[in-house]
Design a protein around this motif. Structure first.
Motif, short mmCIF file in Angstrom:
data_model
loop_
_atom_site.label_atom_id
_atom_site.label_comp_id
_atom_site.label_asym_id
_atom_site.label_seq_id
_atom_site.Cartn_x
_atom_site.Cartn_y
_atom_site.Cartn_z
N UNK A 1 4.69 7.46 5.17
CA UNK A 1 3.40 8.08 4.85
C UNK A 1 1.57 7.31 5.63
N UNK A 2 1.14 8.07 5.38
CA UNK A 2 -0.04 7.74 5.60
C UNK A 2 -0.62 7.28 4.92
N UNK A 3 -0.98 5.72 5.58
CA UNK A 3 -1.91 4.93 4.37
C UNK A 3 -3.00 5.65 3.41
N UNK A 4 -2.98 5.50 2.63
CA UNK A 4 -3.97 6.13 1.04
C UNK A 4 -5.66 5.45 2.03
N UNK B 1 0.64 -1.49 -0.09
CA UNK B 1 -0.20 -0.40 -0.53
C UNK B 1 1.11 0.85 -0.06
N UNK B 2 2.13 1.40 0.27
CA UNK B 2 3.42 2.50 0.34
C UNK B 2 4.71 2.02 1.27
N UNK B 3 4.72 3.17 0.53
CA UNK B 3 6.43 3.13 1.24
C UNK B 3 6.62 3.23 2.47
N UNK B 4 7.31 1.91 3.33
CA UNK B 4 7.96 2.36 4.47
C UNK B 4 8.90 2.93 4.68
N UNK B 5 9.20 3.93 5.42
CA UNK B 5 10.25 4.37 5.97
C UNK B 5 10.41 4.21 8.01
N UNK B 6 11.43 3.67 8.41
CA UNK B 6 11.74 3.03 10.29
C UNK B 6 13.23 3.59 10.01
#
Length: 118
Positions: A82-85, A53-58
């Motif tokens: 970023x938030x989940x669309x 669903x999105x790019x994850x940055x941790x």
């Protein structure tokens, strides 16, 4: 500490084998460099990958040698994703009319670009 163990220990992946296969595919980056399962991770490292669903940055805040419960796992990293669309936002991207046929190569690239895959 190995990145595949850390991703599994902080519950970002369901199993260590899933984390390792994602790492072997080249989709996970540590500080901008493609990571392998045995890549070392340290406090302060930035780990990124693409979820469905999105790019994850941790950002790594704590190294955990063993899998821990969810409340402790959340404290081991800072999620800067970023938030989940919303469902509506996901539905409007790349929809084609029924019966329009298979997309051309150019249309497929446009759809991939809209979905954020490239």
């Amino acid at each position: 500490m190995r990145i595949d163990i850390w991703l599994w220990a902080v519950r970002l992946f369901k199993s260590r084998s899933v984390a390792a296969s994602t790492l072997r595919s080249g989709r996970v980056r540590v500080n901008g460099t493609v990571a392998k399962p045995a890549t070392s991770v340290q406090v302060g490292d930035r780990v990124t990958w693409r979820d469905p669903l999105r790019d994850r940055v941790v950002v790594v805040r704590e190294l955990l040698p063993k899998r821990v419960g969810a409340p402790l796992a959340v404290k081991a990293y800072t999620d800067q994703s970023p938030p989940v669309p919303t469902r509506e936002e996901r539905a409007e991207v790349g929809l084609r009319d029924r019966g329009a046929g298979r997309p051309t190569k150019r249309e497929r690239r446009d759809i991939d670009r809209l979905r954020g895959r490239r």
